[in-house]
Enzyme design. Structure first.
Site, PDB file in Angstrom:
ATOM      1  N   ASP A   1       4.263   6.341  -1.499  1.00 57.37           N
ATOM      2  CA  ASP A   1       2.993   5.601  -1.489  1.00 57.37           C
ATOM      3  C   ASP A   1       3.033   4.622  -2.670  1.00 57.37           C
ATOM      4  O   ASP A   1       3.025   5.032  -3.827  1.00 57.37           O
ATOM      5  CB  ASP A   1       1.828   6.587  -1.614  1.00 57.37           C
ATOM      6  CG  ASP A   1       0.464   5.914  -1.490  1.00 57.37           C
ATOM      7  OD1 ASP A   1       0.337   4.727  -1.876  1.00 57.37           O
ATOM      8  OD2 ASP A   1      -0.487   6.583  -1.044  1.00 57.37           O
TER       9      ASP A   1
ATOM     10  N   LYS B   1      -6.651  -1.617  -0.891  1.00 54.74           N
ATOM     11  CA  LYS B   1      -6.709  -1.764  -2.342  1.00 54.74           C
ATOM     12  C   LYS B   1      -6.166  -3.139  -2.750  1.00 54.74           C
ATOM     13  O   LYS B   1      -6.772  -4.141  -2.434  1.00 54.74           O
ATOM     14  CB  LYS B   1      -5.955  -0.607  -3.000  1.00 54.74           C
ATOM     15  CG  LYS B   1      -6.305   0.782  -2.413  1.00 54.74           C
ATOM     16  CD  LYS B   1      -7.722   1.209  -2.712  1.00 54.74           C
ATOM     17  CE  LYS B   1      -8.166   2.443  -1.930  1.00 54.74           C
ATOM     18  NZ  LYS B   1      -7.278   3.580  -1.935  1.00 54.74           N
TER      19      LYS B   1
HETATM   20  C1  LIG Z   1      -7.021   4.695  -1.154  1.00 55.55           C
HETATM   21  C2  LIG Z   1      -5.678   5.307  -1.114  1.00 55.55           C
HETATM   22  C3  LIG Z   1      -5.165   5.882   0.060  1.00 55.55           C
HETATM   23  C4  LIG Z   1      -5.979   5.936   1.348  1.00 55.55           C
HETATM   24  O1  LIG Z   1      -6.215   4.664   1.851  1.00 55.55           O
HETATM   25  P1  LIG Z   1      -7.467   4.304   2.811  1.00 55.55           P
HETATM   26  O2  LIG Z   1      -7.231   2.864   3.086  1.00 55.55           O
HETATM   27  O3  LIG Z   1      -8.720   4.601   2.048  1.00 55.55           O
HETATM   28  O4  LIG Z   1      -7.334   5.175   4.004  1.00 55.55           O
HETATM   29  C5  LIG Z   1      -3.881   6.412   0.033  1.00 55.55           C
HETATM   30  N1  LIG Z   1      -3.157   6.403  -1.097  1.00 55.55           N
HETATM   31  C6  LIG Z   1      -3.617   5.889  -2.245  1.00 55.55           C
HETATM   32  C7  LIG Z   1      -2.757   5.919  -3.455  1.00 55.55           C
HETATM   33  C8  LIG Z   1      -4.891   5.328  -2.298  1.00 55.55           C
HETATM   34  O5  LIG Z   1      -5.353   4.822  -3.453  1.00 55.55           O
END
Ligand SMILES: *Cc1c(COP(=O)(O)O)cnc(C)c1O
Length: 397
Positions: free
Chosen positions: A186, A211
């Site tokens: 991620d 984000k």
């Molecule tokens: C926000 C986030 C997610 C999940 O993403 P969504 O778009 O809210 O489903 C996954 N991993 C990280 C590191 C995040 O900050």
């Protein structure tokens, strides 16, 4: 309009308006193809379109031109062979996990994970017979010791939330590769501008494009990028079944936001490091968790792995504990108290009572989160205005 269409009654004609083609010039921005279905000249062409993510568009759950532009853009930045967009970061993460895992498989995952991901893995363990071992993630030998004959996947995050621990991707992924285990990273917190996990051997990179990629807090989106075309095809087939497909307008908003990613990331990184340094010198602050500061446990690793910057998220520990944290976030005027990160606005939150509230006191301590820990996700406002806001709020403690 054809003679055939001219001969139709108004009710029929209005259903088939002329579709304008752009001839003699080209749109400078990516067009929004909002329609969810595509028509074909003959049956063979339609049959052919069902074959994979690289065929003609037929139905948005299988692919869409605007969504495809986003997939190509993110795959290009990450150095992947292809990408699959999803309706959220969790949509992308779950599509990847469900496509690559089956009952009886074993997953090695970091302890400190995004809450939704942690919960998804716990659910796979409790209800679907997937074994999950959590590791601290700062030692390749710990990963090696956790390997089993059934281990299928190593799941990592480039930078952890909220204490900004940096993961030694090359070392950990190296152990997985030796054992023939797929690595999923991620990369939401760093974006491909600061780190490209595929260069360190990752097989899949996932993003909450909600984000930094989208960047303006106005769209929910996710993307999974694949190093290898066969893996892309496999996950795409499951994505079609699961249906967490991205809407074209959301893809368009994400692409529109991404055009300024370079400018925004530079500002996020510079402002966060600047504010972290000033906060470290403030008497109301006992610790600052920013890997760009020499005192951070991963400072050396960050210099090697994230030389272009460490992103906009970091945490501070306030001397007055929980009470001080509450007073501080309540006194801020420019920074807003809100979950999420990566947008143009500066946001703060109190992990112990929100994102990490399910952890026991011991687990919180192990994750480096105290009652007075406040997370900052620094936006692109002028850093002097942000400092003035933080300073006035700290002055009230
Ligand atoms: C926000 C986030 C997610 C999940 O993403 P969504 O778009 O809210 O489903 C996954 N991993 C990280 C590191 C995040 O900050």
């Amino acid at each position: 309009m054809s003679d055939f269409h001219h001969g139709l009654r108004p009710e029929s004609r209005i259903v088939h308006p002329p579709v304008e083609e752009v001839v003699g010039s080209r749109p400078l921005g990516v067009p929004i193809h909002q329609g969810h279905v595509f028509a074909f000249p003959d049956g063979d062409a339609l049959a052919e379109a069902f074959g994979g993510p690289d065929r003609a568009f037929l139905y948005n759950r299988l692919g869409n031109p605007t969504v495809r532009s986003l997939e190509h853009a993110v795959a290009g930045l990450e150095g992947g062979s292809g990408a699959l967009a999803a309706s959220s970061g969790m949509g992308a993460i779950n599509t990847v996990l469900l496509a690559l895992l089956r009952s009886g498989d074993h997953v090695i995952a970091q302890e400190s994970l995004y809450g939704g991901t942690f919960a998804a893995l716990a659910d796979l363990a409790a209800r679907w017979g997937v074994a999950v071992t959590h590791v601290r993630g700062d030692d390749p030998e710990e990963v090696r010791a956790a390997l089993r004959p059934t281990t299928r996947l190593l799941y990592l995050e480039t930078v952890s939330n909220p204490t900004a621990r940096v993961t030694d991707l090359p070392a950990l992924i190296g152990v997985a590769r030796e054992a023939g285990v797929l690595s999923v990273v991620d990369n939401t917190f760093t974006t491909p501008l600061l780190c490209r996990p595929i260069e360190h051997g990752a097989d899949v990179v996932v993003h909450s494009a909600t984000k930094y990629l989208g960047g303006h807090s106005d769209v929910l989106a996710g993307v999974a990028v694949f190093a290898d075309a066969a893996l892309h095809h496999r996950v795409w087939e499951h994505g079609v079944e699961l249906g967490a497909s991205l809407d074209p307008f959301a893809a368009w908003l994400t692409l529109r936001g991404m055009q300024t990613l370079g400018l925004r990331m530079r500002r996020h990184c510079e402002s966060a490091l600047d504010l972290a340094g000033r906060l470290a010198a403030h008497p109301a602050v006992t610790a600052v968790h920013h890997p760009g500061l020499p005192g951070h446990p991963d400072h050396e690793l960050a210099r090697r792995l994230l030389p272009e910057g460490q992103g906009g998220v970091f945490a501070v520990d306030l001397a007055g504990g929980r009470e001080a944290a509450g007073a501080f976030v309540g006194a801020l005027r420019l920074a807003s108290l809100a979950p999420s990160l990566g947008g143009v606005h500066t946001l703060v939150m109190h992990p112990a009572s929100t994102s990490h509230r399910q952890l026991s006191d011991e687990e919180l301590a192990a994750a480096g989160i105290g009652p007075g820990t406040v997370r900052l996700a620094v936006g692109i406002e002028h850093p002097e205005d942000l400092w003035a806001d933080l300073e006035q709020a700290l002055g009230k403690l």
